[in-house]
Enzyme design. Structure first.
Site, PDB file in Angstrom:
ATOM      1  N   PRO A  86      29.383  47.854  40.753  1.00 39.86           N
ATOM      2  CA  PRO A  86      29.755  48.113  39.298  1.00 39.86           C
ATOM      3  C   PRO A  86      29.794  49.556  39.063  1.00 39.86           C
ATOM      4  O   PRO A  86      30.359  50.037  38.365  1.00 39.86           O
ATOM      5  CB  PRO A  86      28.740  47.455  38.384  1.00 39.86           C
ATOM      6  CG  PRO A  86      27.581  46.912  39.253  1.00 39.86           C
ATOM      7  CD  PRO A  86      28.035  46.722  40.779  1.00 39.86           C
ATOM      8  N   GLU A 113      19.326  43.317  43.147  1.00 34.15           N
ATOM      9  CA  GLU A 113      19.425  44.725  42.391  1.00 34.15           C
ATOM     10  C   GLU A 113      20.339  45.593  43.081  1.00 34.15           C
ATOM     11  O   GLU A 113      20.542  46.832  42.716  1.00 34.15           O
ATOM     12  CB  GLU A 113      18.187  45.443  41.970  1.00 34.15           C
ATOM     13  CG  GLU A 113      17.311  44.342  40.974  1.00 34.15           C
ATOM     14  CD  GLU A 113      18.101  44.117  39.725  1.00 34.15           C
ATOM     15  OE1 GLU A 113      18.823  44.855  39.200  1.00 34.15           O
ATOM     16  OE2 GLU A 113      17.745  42.795  39.412  1.00 34.15           O
ATOM     17  N   ARG A 151      47.719  40.177  50.820  1.00 33.36           N
ATOM     18  CA  ARG A 151      49.177  39.823  50.434  1.00 33.36           C
ATOM     19  C   ARG A 151      50.204  41.055  50.442  1.00 33.36           C
ATOM     20  O   ARG A 151      51.129  40.796  50.466  1.00 33.36           O
ATOM     21  CB  ARG A 151      49.196  39.070  48.973  1.00 33.36           C
ATOM     22  CG  ARG A 151      48.834  39.948  47.926  1.00 33.36           C
ATOM     23  CD  ARG A 151      48.857  38.922  46.568  1.00 33.36           C
ATOM     24  NE  ARG A 151      50.244  38.573  45.998  1.00 33.36           N
ATOM     25  CZ  ARG A 151      51.186  39.309  45.482  1.00 33.36           C
ATOM     26  NH1 ARG A 151      50.872  40.641  45.450  1.00 33.36           N
ATOM     27  NH2 ARG A 151      52.178  38.813  45.092  1.00 33.36           N
ATOM     28  N   ASP A 166      56.749  42.443  41.643  1.00 31.99           N
ATOM     29  CA  ASP A 166      55.471  41.922  40.894  1.00 31.99           C
ATOM     30  C   ASP A 166      55.125  42.819  39.822  1.00 31.99           C
ATOM     31  O   ASP A 166      55.375  44.086  39.728  1.00 31.99           O
ATOM     32  CB  ASP A 166      54.274  41.947  41.793  1.00 31.99           C
ATOM     33  CG  ASP A 166      54.251  40.775  42.799  1.00 31.99           C
ATOM     34  OD1 ASP A 166      54.837  39.861  42.522  1.00 31.99           O
ATOM     35  OD2 ASP A 166      53.447  40.763  43.501  1.00 31.99           O
TER      36      ASP A 166
HETATM   37  C1  58G Z   1      23.860  46.968  39.749  1.00 31.99           C
HETATM   38  C2  58G Z   1      23.794  45.727  39.709  1.00 31.99           C
HETATM   39  C3  58G Z   1      24.219  47.798  40.948  1.00 31.99           C
HETATM   40  C4  58G Z   1      30.355  44.354  42.094  1.00 31.99           C
HETATM   41  C5  58G Z   1      24.144  44.873  40.790  1.00 31.99           C
HETATM   42  C6  58G Z   1      24.464  46.819  41.996  1.00 31.99           C
HETATM   43  C7  58G Z   1      29.248  43.988  42.584  1.00 31.99           C
HETATM   44  C8  58G Z   1      29.951  43.549  39.806  1.00 31.99           C
HETATM   45  C9  58G Z   1      30.761  44.195  40.724  1.00 31.99           C
HETATM   46  C10 58G Z   1      24.361  45.554  41.998  1.00 31.99           C
HETATM   47  C11 58G Z   1      28.378  43.359  41.361  1.00 31.99           C
HETATM   48  C12 58G Z   1      31.970  44.815  40.189  1.00 31.99           C
HETATM   49  C13 58G Z   1      24.081  43.694  43.451  1.00 31.99           C
HETATM   50  C14 58G Z   1      24.922  42.151  42.944  1.00 31.99           C
HETATM   51  C15 58G Z   1      26.214  44.366  43.450  1.00 31.99           C
HETATM   52  C16 58G Z   1      24.722  44.766  43.329  1.00 31.99           C
HETATM   53  C17 58G Z   1      26.322  43.049  43.220  1.00 31.99           C
HETATM   54  N1  58G Z   1      28.666  43.268  40.260  1.00 31.99           N
HETATM   55  N2  58G Z   1      31.964  44.801  39.002  1.00 31.99           N
HETATM   56  N3  58G Z   1      27.094  42.871  41.678  1.00 31.99           N
HETATM   57  O1  58G Z   1      32.988  44.936  41.034  1.00 31.99           O
END
Ligand code: 58G
Length: 224
Positions: A86, A113, A151, A166
């Site tokens: 994220p 995490e 794709r 697209d």
């Molecule tokens: C904070 C929380 C940092 C990609 C979890 C890293 C991965 C959302 C996306 C993590 C994700 C997205 C652990 C779980 C990454 C790690 C994973 N969440 N928005 N979670 O693309």
């Protein structure tokens, strides 16, 4: 031809990408997708892949050893390493086009995490996010990226032109489309589409695309 290696603690969650179009592309050889279980690379006697976070904090982090060994088992000079997070750059059709030019992608799926920063510092070329929300794992984002990029790879879609018109390919939302019957329960297909007048059809589609984009996604319209 593109190779994609996916590193995950949950290899079974990737079954859906071997369905339909991508499954066929894997069989035809246009695409090679390998799923590697990070746990197989753990040298710990209990195959442990997580540990507590230095400095405190809730939850666990994926430890570096299994990830280093898993990545090194697939790394080559052509590889471009992506960590789904994220905190990453936001994914888009434009980014997908860029990624589609690589011969070899390595996707790392985190859990808990996330992963030890040293894995990112040593190997990761791009941290990528599919949107501003947090998931329990990187598997769903990895599948989104693989589907979108694959794709665009030559010979993955049957028809080489089907990705051209697209939505987003020309910064416009796609025009409405219809198939048979021309009259379904009294709802009629727009007359122009049945006319056979290709110039008029092209004009209608462009006008529909522009009107829809203006109404729904004004942010896509370039102000020049
Ligand atoms: C904070 C929380 C940092 C990609 C979890 C890293 C991965 C959302 C996306 C993590 C994700 C997205 C652990 C779980 C990454 C790690 C994973 N969440 N928005 N979670 O693309």
């Amino acid at each position: 031809m593109m190779k994609i290696d996916i590193l995950t603690l949950f290899p079974d969650s990737f079954a859906p990408i071997f369905q339909s179009i991508l499954g066929r592309a894997c069989k035809s050889g246009a695409l090679e997708i390998n799923i590697l279980n990070i746990r197989d690379f753990s040298t710990d006697k209990h195959k442990k892949c997580d540990d507590e976070i230095f400095g405190g904090g809730n939850g666990m982090l994926m430890t570096p050893q299994p990830l280093f060994d898993a990545i090194e088992s697939v790394l080559d000079d052509d590889a471009y390493v992506i960590y789904l997070s994220p905190k990453g750059q936001t994914f888009s059709q434009k980014k997908a086009k860029e990624l589609a030019t690589y011969k070899h992608l390595i996707l790392i799926c985190g859990h808990y995490e996330g992963i030890d920063q040293r894995v990112i510092d040593k190997f990761v070329n791009l941290e990528l996010s599919i949107g501003d929300y947090v998931l329990t794992g990187g598997e769903l984002p990895a599948m989104v990226v693989v589907d979108t990029v694959a794709r665009l790879v030559p010979n993955v879609l049957g028809n080489e032109n089907s990705a051209v018109d697209d939505t987003f390919e020309n910064d416009l939302l796609e025009y409405p489309q219809y198939t048979r019957p021309a009259d379904f329960r009294g709802m009629k297909v727009p007359e122009v589409l049945l006319s056979g007048n290709h110039q008029e059809i092209k004009k209608w589609r462009k006008a529909q695309s522009e009107a829809l984009t203006k109404k729904r996604r004004p942010d896509l319209i370039k102000k020049e």
